[in-house]
Design a protein around this motif. Sequence first.
Motif, short mmCIF file in Angstrom:
data_model
loop_
_atom_site.label_atom_id
_atom_site.label_comp_id
_atom_site.label_asym_id
_atom_site.label_seq_id
_atom_site.Cartn_x
_atom_site.Cartn_y
_atom_site.Cartn_z
N LEU A 138 33.74 103.27 -61.59
CA LEU A 138 33.97 101.83 -61.40
C LEU A 138 35.29 101.59 -60.68
O LEU A 138 35.39 100.74 -59.79
CB LEU A 138 33.98 101.10 -62.74
CG LEU A 138 32.62 100.98 -63.44
CD1 LEU A 138 32.79 100.39 -64.83
CD2 LEU A 138 31.67 100.11 -62.64
N PHE A 140 36.71 103.73 -58.62
CA PHE A 140 36.49 104.14 -57.23
C PHE A 140 35.79 103.05 -56.46
O PHE A 140 36.08 102.82 -55.28
CB PHE A 140 35.67 105.44 -57.18
CG PHE A 140 36.48 106.67 -57.50
CD1 PHE A 140 37.86 106.66 -57.36
CD2 PHE A 140 35.87 107.82 -57.94
CE1 PHE A 140 38.61 107.78 -57.67
CE2 PHE A 140 36.61 108.95 -58.25
CZ PHE A 140 37.98 108.93 -58.11
N GLY A 141 34.84 102.36 -57.13
CA GLY A 141 34.13 101.27 -56.46
C GLY A 141 35.08 100.18 -56.02
O GLY A 141 35.03 99.70 -54.88
N VAL A 142 36.00 99.79 -56.93
CA VAL A 142 36.96 98.74 -56.60
C VAL A 142 37.86 99.19 -55.44
O VAL A 142 38.09 98.44 -54.48
CB VAL A 142 37.82 98.36 -57.83
CG1 VAL A 142 38.90 97.36 -57.46
CG2 VAL A 142 36.95 97.79 -58.93
N ALA A 144 37.21 101.47 -53.17
CA ALA A 144 36.43 101.60 -51.93
C ALA A 144 36.17 100.23 -51.32
O ALA A 144 36.30 100.05 -50.10
CB ALA A 144 35.11 102.30 -52.21
N LEU A 145 35.82 99.26 -52.16
CA LEU A 145 35.54 97.92 -51.64
C LEU A 145 36.81 97.33 -51.03
O LEU A 145 36.79 96.75 -49.94
CB LEU A 145 35.01 97.02 -52.76
CG LEU A 145 34.62 95.61 -52.35
CD1 LEU A 145 33.48 95.65 -51.35
CD2 LEU A 145 34.21 94.79 -53.55
N SER A 148 37.68 98.91 -47.66
CA SER A 148 36.79 98.81 -46.51
C SER A 148 36.75 97.42 -45.89
O SER A 148 36.17 97.25 -44.83
CB SER A 148 35.38 99.28 -46.87
OG SER A 148 34.94 98.64 -48.00
N ILE A 149 37.37 96.44 -46.54
CA ILE A 149 37.43 95.11 -45.92
C ILE A 149 38.79 94.96 -45.24
O ILE A 149 39.82 95.22 -45.87
CB ILE A 149 37.22 93.99 -46.96
CG1 ILE A 149 35.86 94.18 -47.64
CG2 ILE A 149 37.29 92.61 -46.30
CD1 ILE A 149 35.57 93.18 -48.71
N ASP A 151 40.52 92.30 -43.72
CA ASP A 151 41.40 91.20 -44.11
C ASP A 151 41.79 91.40 -45.59
O ASP A 151 40.95 91.32 -46.48
CB ASP A 151 40.65 89.87 -43.93
CG ASP A 151 41.52 88.68 -44.30
OD1 ASP A 151 42.49 88.86 -45.05
OD2 ASP A 151 41.22 87.57 -43.84
N VAL A 154 40.83 88.70 -48.25
CA VAL A 154 39.40 88.72 -48.58
C VAL A 154 39.08 89.95 -49.41
O VAL A 154 38.36 89.89 -50.41
CB VAL A 154 38.55 88.70 -47.30
CG1 VAL A 154 37.08 88.72 -47.64
CG2 VAL A 154 38.87 87.49 -46.46
N LYS A 157 40.05 89.51 -52.95
CA LYS A 157 39.15 88.61 -53.69
C LYS A 157 37.85 89.33 -54.04
O LYS A 157 37.35 89.20 -55.15
CB LYS A 157 38.85 87.37 -52.85
CG LYS A 157 39.89 86.30 -53.04
CD LYS A 157 39.54 85.07 -52.23
CE LYS A 157 40.80 84.31 -51.89
NZ LYS A 157 40.71 83.64 -50.62
N ALA A 158 37.32 90.09 -53.09
CA ALA A 158 36.08 90.84 -53.36
C ALA A 158 36.32 91.85 -54.47
O ALA A 158 35.51 91.98 -55.40
CB ALA A 158 35.59 91.53 -52.09
N MET A 161 36.44 90.15 -57.80
CA MET A 161 35.10 89.81 -58.25
C MET A 161 34.43 91.02 -58.88
O MET A 161 33.84 90.94 -59.97
CB MET A 161 34.29 89.32 -57.03
CG MET A 161 32.99 88.67 -57.36
SD MET A 161 33.24 87.14 -58.23
CE MET A 161 31.96 87.31 -59.45
N LEU A 162 34.55 92.17 -58.20
CA LEU A 162 33.92 93.39 -58.71
C LEU A 162 34.55 93.80 -60.04
O LEU A 162 33.86 94.23 -60.96
CB LEU A 162 34.06 94.51 -57.69
CG LEU A 162 33.28 95.78 -58.02
CD1 LEU A 162 31.80 95.51 -58.01
CD2 LEU A 162 33.62 96.89 -57.06
N GLY A 166 32.63 94.16 -63.46
CA GLY A 166 32.73 95.43 -64.16
C GLY A 166 33.14 95.27 -65.61
O GLY A 166 32.61 95.94 -66.49
#
Lengths: 245, 222
Positions: A138, A140-142, A144-145, A148-149, A151, A154, A157-158, A161-162, A166
């Motif tokens: 979990l 790693f997911g945060v 990675a997200l 990869s964005i 900005d 943004v 914020k993404a 949210m994750l 989670g």
Amino acid sequence: MWAWFHKLSSPKYYYEWAGKWLPWLAGITVILMVVGLYWGLVVAPTDYQQGESYRIIYIHVPSAWMSMFVYVVMAVAGFVALVWKTKISEIVVSECAVIGAMFTALALITGMLWGKPTWGTYWTWDARLTSELILLFLYFGVIALYSSIEDKRVAAKAASMLAVVGVVNIPIIHFSVTWWNSLHQPNMDIISENPSMDPSMLWPLLVMATAFKIYFVWLLFIRIRNEIISRERTTNWVRKLIAES
Amino acid sequence: MLSALITIIRRDLLVAFRRRSELVNPILFYVIVITLFPLGVSPDHEFLSKLAPGVVWVAALLAALISMESIFRQDFDDGSVEQLFLSQHPPTLLILGKVIAHWLITGLPMLVIVPLMALLLYIPEQAIPTLFLTVLIGTPILSLIGAIGVALTAGLRGGGVLLGLLVLPLYIPVLIFASAAVSTAIEGLPSSGHLAMLGSGLILALILAPLAISASLKISMN
């Protein structure tokens, strides 16, 4: 109180405020770590069942506690970032993800090292180990997200949210995994009148747990300050700061 | 409000039927992944039926994951998602409609094909109704959670691998309860407890996921 919080959410004020805390946090962390490690590794008695190998809990248990604590901090900061859209809380989310992943990895590695002499195997698919591993995924997911964005606002914020999604899922994952399989010893009972751990072993553990918590705050402050400088590098106050130093 | 929901479901189904190949691809993927297991592990009767609940569900997770992109990708690129938020109806409702349509396109075919897969993997007949129920309750949860991941990565090029990283850990409870239900049914034990857990998961996801999806879409549209 609220006015102070508002002030704290301004990057420039936060940078200066956190800077004042750094030496104190560093000092307390070092003292507590030295005391806790010496007490735990040298002074505390040998365990009658596990021998010397139990001493790894002075690293393992605090980092396992921290792995979950940091996630909650991250999710709360994420919630704040989504609702009030303050810059600092956005930075807290991305920095917590890295620190939390580090604590989780540390807990897993020390757990494996302890498992070999005690259970006879580095890895077993037991509930605690598995949910710790999923927690690492979990994190790693945060990360990675977030990375990869492009900005960064943004992205933050993404990631927030994750993190919030989670944290709703963590109890569900934890219970589902617990029902699925369990071998790990149950949670230690340390606060009641009859603790399952002798005080001579427990005290150094609590010292180490406190040391880890303050270490986390120290690390977080350093990382947030770094991120502030990198994000605000075009503003006047950062330029002035660099010119002065 | 209900008519808006029905309109959006009908619209998404219509768009999907105009591109039939995309309808069939996820289910073909599902069948192929399941076929790989006997080839890769062992065609032994006993062994396969023991492995089957996990295989059926791991394959379902992967198939749900690869089909997930289509829920918002095109709409996000051509601006239809923005229209959802400009509409007079609550965006969560319209999003729920999109998820329902997506489930009808990807989950329903899986429901039809899963008894056949059960035969391929030697799942005993008495467990097939339970397997059917787990797919019926479980796949909507996969669609709801997956849609959050797609909404978060909608603004990115090639978010496919990232989507797996975000969503698969969140799918784990579904995998555990669904395959546990099938395993207990194979052993001839009552599996209603696991099914009830799965059902409560679906209710929770139905309530919370549309909120998370709409918030995530707003972040991605920024």
